[in-house]
Design a protein around this motif. Structure first.
Motif, mmCIF file in Angstrom:
data_model
loop_
_atom_site.group_PDB
_atom_site.id
_atom_site.type_symbol
_atom_site.label_atom_id
_atom_site.label_comp_id
_atom_site.label_asym_id
_atom_site.label_seq_id
_atom_site.Cartn_x
_atom_site.Cartn_y
_atom_site.Cartn_z
ATOM 1 N N LEU A 11 0.838 -1.213 0.000
ATOM 2 C CA LEU A 11 0.000 0.000 0.000
ATOM 3 C C LEU A 11 0.868 1.257 0.000
ATOM 4 O O LEU A 11 1.794 1.403 0.802
ATOM 5 C CB LEU A 11 -0.915 -0.009 1.229
ATOM 6 N N ASN A 12 0.556 2.149 -0.937
ATOM 7 C CA ASN A 12 1.265 3.434 -1.026
ATOM 8 C C ASN A 12 0.278 4.569 -0.988
ATOM 9 O O ASN A 12 -0.833 4.435 -1.486
ATOM 10 C CB ASN A 12 2.026 3.520 -2.349
ATOM 11 N N LYS A 13 0.708 5.679 -0.399
ATOM 12 C CA LYS A 13 -0.128 6.876 -0.463
ATOM 13 C C LYS A 13 0.778 8.087 -0.564
ATOM 14 O O LYS A 13 1.616 8.343 0.307
ATOM 15 C CB LYS A 13 -1.026 6.998 0.775
ATOM 16 N N THR A 14 0.610 8.831 -1.637
ATOM 17 C CA THR A 14 1.326 10.099 -1.786
ATOM 18 C C THR A 14 0.296 11.195 -1.918
ATOM 19 O O THR A 14 -0.580 11.119 -2.781
ATOM 20 C CB THR A 14 2.224 10.071 -3.039
ATOM 21 N N TYR A 15 0.332 12.174 -1.035
ATOM 22 C CA TYR A 15 -0.635 13.276 -1.108
ATOM 23 C C TYR A 15 -0.312 14.174 -2.293
ATOM 24 O O TYR A 15 0.834 14.189 -2.757
ATOM 25 C CB TYR A 15 -0.626 14.087 0.190
ATOM 26 N N PRO A 16 -1.302 14.911 -2.770
ATOM 27 C CA PRO A 16 -1.079 15.770 -3.945
ATOM 28 C C PRO A 16 0.104 16.726 -3.768
ATOM 29 O O PRO A 16 0.757 17.083 -4.733
ATOM 30 C CB PRO A 16 -2.388 16.565 -4.067
#
Ligand SMILES: Nc1ncnc2c1ncn2[C@@H]1O[C@H](COP(=O)(O)OP(=O)(O)OP(=O)(O)O)[C@@H](O)[C@H]1O
Ligand SMILES: [Mg+2]
Lengths: 255, 283, 269
Positions: A11-16
């Protein structure tokens, strides 16, 4: 061996704005487990929890819930998955102007047709169930009070009741006791634990307080800089490990 | 016999479970809520039906009206005839002058009425009452009403508009000033009075410094309002852009009318921008 | 330091004097431009005295007519408000940044509302008269559209201020958008919406009294007739009736605001 209810892969999450909040997190959760996530502020605990029911959109990876990939679910599917996952927030997030019991009834919205739910046409069975759940969290006397007339601890119990009313198979709680005093915190955690034992919910809770985490968890996951830093039973969480999780990068030592 | 049987309340019967009575409580509260909602919705519906009956309004005209106005705006008014801008400058300036002179008039009169109406400064409570009534009356009568009466008395033109704006402005500023004056700090007044200052000195030393901010912002707010009002007053013959607008509509020159409306729009924005700047500088 | 402060104060004083002088100069200049010279003022004061003396006692030859016209004005205001409120409720949800489907739609609606709001109600009435003809209908439509201009703005602001946690909580329970809005959002903004709607009714009654002067129905036309015939006593009577309408609208909307606040507070319990 218990069946796996939630399987998170890469799982990856990069904010704008470019913040990499989650980096390649993999985690496997068994049915009925009570997991507490700890980690320093900004580690990505909230982002992780909110990614699971897509309040925050993951940027990559898979989240298999009962074998279904949440990340790929369309709107209708997502709605069905979400009603099966109860969520509890730090700020309670009740509709303050509505009576307690109506807030609990909101847990059923995911099961109702759009219009019936939108107009709040709850049937006798649903109302009785909601009142029953309120009694179980010790709030039968508060059923008809406006939510904002309740104390913080009581409001969080209403939020727990709302989640229970979803009849979910999993509950996510993002720092449920961060804005409560120690006594109220204990009461809320006790009710949460009891509900999860009684109903067999799988539970993931973000907590700041390590002592609470040790007391209530079956398994503890330490998150640091968006990565899983520790994952194991309570007794493996030694003082050194705790220090390492909360230490700044330079002093960190490998486990 | 029967009536007696009915008197037994359900909760006293042992067969009723606790759960049932809680649900009854829910239903009872729900009923009260629905009833009060039904009253409100019913009342509004009745008012609506009564009004539809009285005005002969046809709900279809909502659709037609929207359609017609769109057609009208986009075919008859569009594109605006910009060649008339030259002849619009003088009416636009008139509108501006009317608003300004109207404001000055209402400021001057309101200062007097405001002091007389403020409980802490008024010479006598009867004077305060009278002053309040006058401002209340002026406030509740729209400027257009004054303009209509004055047009037939004094004649067409900007003087009429100016007086009408001045009159209705007194209604708003008189009340506003009185309220600002009433909220000033009594202790400072007492302090200056204790030095043996006369009435004018009290006003200058203690009242004015506290009154200034409210005075400036209310007066400028009124100037903003006046531009809108002045633009409208022309429609009944009181000069300015509105008069031009009315004239061009009467002559079916809708593209000119569109330009006049744009001009009103621009003037409103311009004055709002300027009053905002002035407010910033002074306060 | 102290000297600096002193000169600063001095500067401020000079600046203020300049401002005052400019304000006064512009006043005189405006008077001259409008051709308001002493001679004309004296003459108009004469005329004003004449009007004033002819105003008393206020009379009306057709009390039923006058009463009917006042009622019509109120009805125009009521319908304009109801239409405006209903349409604005819908548009405001689409205009609120936190609830809309697309930011472009939100922008578009806000710009539309801003334009509609900036054009005065009486001008809308004038345009609607050209489009749909004389009578109360253009008045109703004019008030409706002018109300939309204001209500979309204030409703939208109320919606944008809500606690997004409520929306997240209901969404994570599997609620649909409509359910979130009706069950979570509207109860939270009910009081604000009611207050604004009643305020707008008050404003609309004020406007409806004058719509008649351009031919859009109601009591304004009675005033026009009286004034055109130079019947100042009748004109005063109409003015008094308008005054009564506006005053009672203020009182009633104030009263209703209190009532509904109490009622919702009680009923929601
Ligand atoms: N909406 C957002 N936009 C951009 N960056 C964000 C956003 N939300 C969180 N972040 C960033 O993502 C990282 C992880 O934040 P997150 O809220 O998940 O941390 P956390 O572990 O829950 O912290 P805390 O214990 O303080 O609640 C932080 O660096 C944060 O600044
Ligand atoms: Mg957090």
């Amino acid at each position: 061996m218990m069946e796996t209810i939630l399987e998170i892969k890469h799982l990856n999450k990069t904010y704008p704005d470019g913040t990499e909040a989650l980096k390649d997190i993999s985690l496997s959760v068994k049915k009925g487990e009570f997991i507490v996530i700890i980690g320093p502020s900004g580690a990505g605990k909230s982002t992780f929890l909110r990614s699971i029911n897509r309040l925050s959109e993951p940027s990559g990876g898979e989240i298999l819930f009962h074998g279904e990939d949440i990340v790929k679910a369309n709107r209708a599917k997502l709605r069905k998955i979400r009603r099966n996952i109860g969520m509890i927030f730090q700020g309670f997030n009740l509709v303050k102007r509505l009576p307690t019991v109506r807030n609990v009834l909101h847990g059923k919205l995911g099961y109702m047709s759009t219009w019936k739910g939108a107009l709040g046409l709850f049937g006798q069975e649903e109302v009785e169930e909601a009142l029953d759940i309120l009694e179980r969290v010790g709030l039968e006397k508060q059923a008809f009070k406006r939510a904002d007339e309740l104390s913080g601890g009581q409001q969080q119990r209403v939020a727990i009741a709302r989640a229970i009313n979803q009849s979910p198979s999993m509950i996510l709680a993002d720092e449920p006791i961060a804005s409560l005093d120690p006594n109220a915190s204990r009461v809320v955690m006790d009710y949460l634990q009891k509900a999860c034992r009684d109903e067999g919910f799988t539970t993931i809770v973000n907590l700041h307080q390590v002592d609470f985490a040790k007391e209530y968890a079956d398994r503890i996951v330490g998150i640091k800089n968006g990565e899983v830093y520790f994952d194991g039973p309570v007794h493996e969480l030694t003082e050194d490990v705790i220090k390492a999780i909360y230490a700044t990068d330079k002093e960190a030592m490998p486990v | 016999m029967r009536q007696e049987a009915l008197k037994v309340s359900p909760s006293s019967q042992p067969s009723m479970t606790k759960k049932q009575s809680k649900y009854d409580e829910y239903k009872r509260r729900r009923k009260i809520l629905l009833k009060s909602q039904a009253y409100i919705v019913g009342l509004i519906s009745l008012l609506a039906l009564w009004s539809i009956w009285g005005t002969g309004f046809n709900l279809l005209s909502l659709v037609f009206g929207t359609y017609e106005i769109l057609v009208f705006i986009f075919t008859d008014m569009f594109p605006p005839d910009l060649s008339v801008i030259g002849s619009l400058i003088s009416p636009a300036l008139d509108t501006l002058y009317m608003s300004y002179v109207g404001m000055v008039i209402s400021v001057l009169v309101s200062l007097i009425l405001g002091v007389l109406a403020a409980n802490n400064l008024s010479p006598h409570w009867i004077v305060a009452r009278v002053s309040r009534s006058v401002t209340a009356f002026l406030r509740s009568v729209p400027a257009v009403v004054w303009a209509i009466i004055l047009v037939s008395g004094i004649g067409l033109g900007p003087l009429t508009g100016t007086i009408a704006i001045g009159l209705s402005g007194i209604g708003i500023l008189g009340k506003a000033y009185a309220e600002v004056l009433e909220s000033i700090d009594e202790n400072q007044l007492e302090g200056v009075r204790a030095t043996g200052a006369n009435w004018f000195q009290v006003i200058g030393q203690a009242v004015w410094p506290q009154f200034k901010a409210g005075f400036v912002s209310w007066s400028l707010y009124k100037l903003d309002m006046n531009i809108r009002e002045a633009a409208i007053l022309g429609l009944v013959g009181a000069g300015g852009l509105g008069y031009y607008l009315q004239g061009s509509i009467n002559l079916f020159q809708y593209k000119e009318a569109a330009t006049a409306i744009l001009m009103i729009f621009a003037l409103i924005l311009l004055v709002e921008y300027m009053t905002a700047k002035i407010r910033e500088r002074i306060i | 330091m102290i000297k600096n402060k002193e000169t600063f104060r001095q500067q401020k004083k000079v600046q203020n004097s300049i401002f005052t002088f400019l304000a006064f100069a512009f006043f005189v200049f405006s008077m001259l431009q409008l051709n308001i010279v002493p001679e004309r003022i004296v003459r108009s004061i004469d005329r004003l005295g004449y009007i004033f003396s002819n105003m008393f006692p206020p009379v009306t030859n057709e009390p039923l007519n006058l009463f009917g016209a006042a009622i019509e004005s109120i009805q125009v205001a009521i319908l304009g408000t109801i239409l405006g409120v209903l349409i604005s409720l819908f548009l405001a949800v689409l205009a609120a940044k936190n609830l809309t489907f697309s930011p472009y739609l939100s922008y578009f609606i806000k710009a539309f509302a801003g334009f509609v709001r900036a054009v005065p109600a009486l001008i809308w009435a004038l345009l609607f008269i050209v489009a749909v003809g004389l009578g109360p209908t253009p008045g109703i439509l004019a008030l409706a559209i002018n109300s939309i201009g204001m209500l979309v703005k204030v409703y939208g602001e109320a919606l944008e201020e809500i606690d997004m946690g409520i929306v997240e909580a209901l969404e994570s329970a599997g609620a649909t958008k409509l359910q979130v809005i009706l069950q979570g959002v509207f109860p939270s903004v009910l009081t604000a919406f009611t207050a604004w709607s009643l305020f707008r009714l008050d404003v609309n009654i004020r406007y409806s009294a004058i719509l008649g002067v351009v031919g859009a129905g109601g009591i304004g036309w009675e005033l026009m007739k009286a004034a055109q015939m130079s019947r100042y006593d009748e004109a005063l009577m109409v003015t008094i009736v308008i005054f009564g309408m506006v005053m009672s609208a203020e009182v009633i909307s104030e009263f209703m605001k209190k009532r509904t606040n109490a009622a919702t507070a009680q009923a929601l319990n």
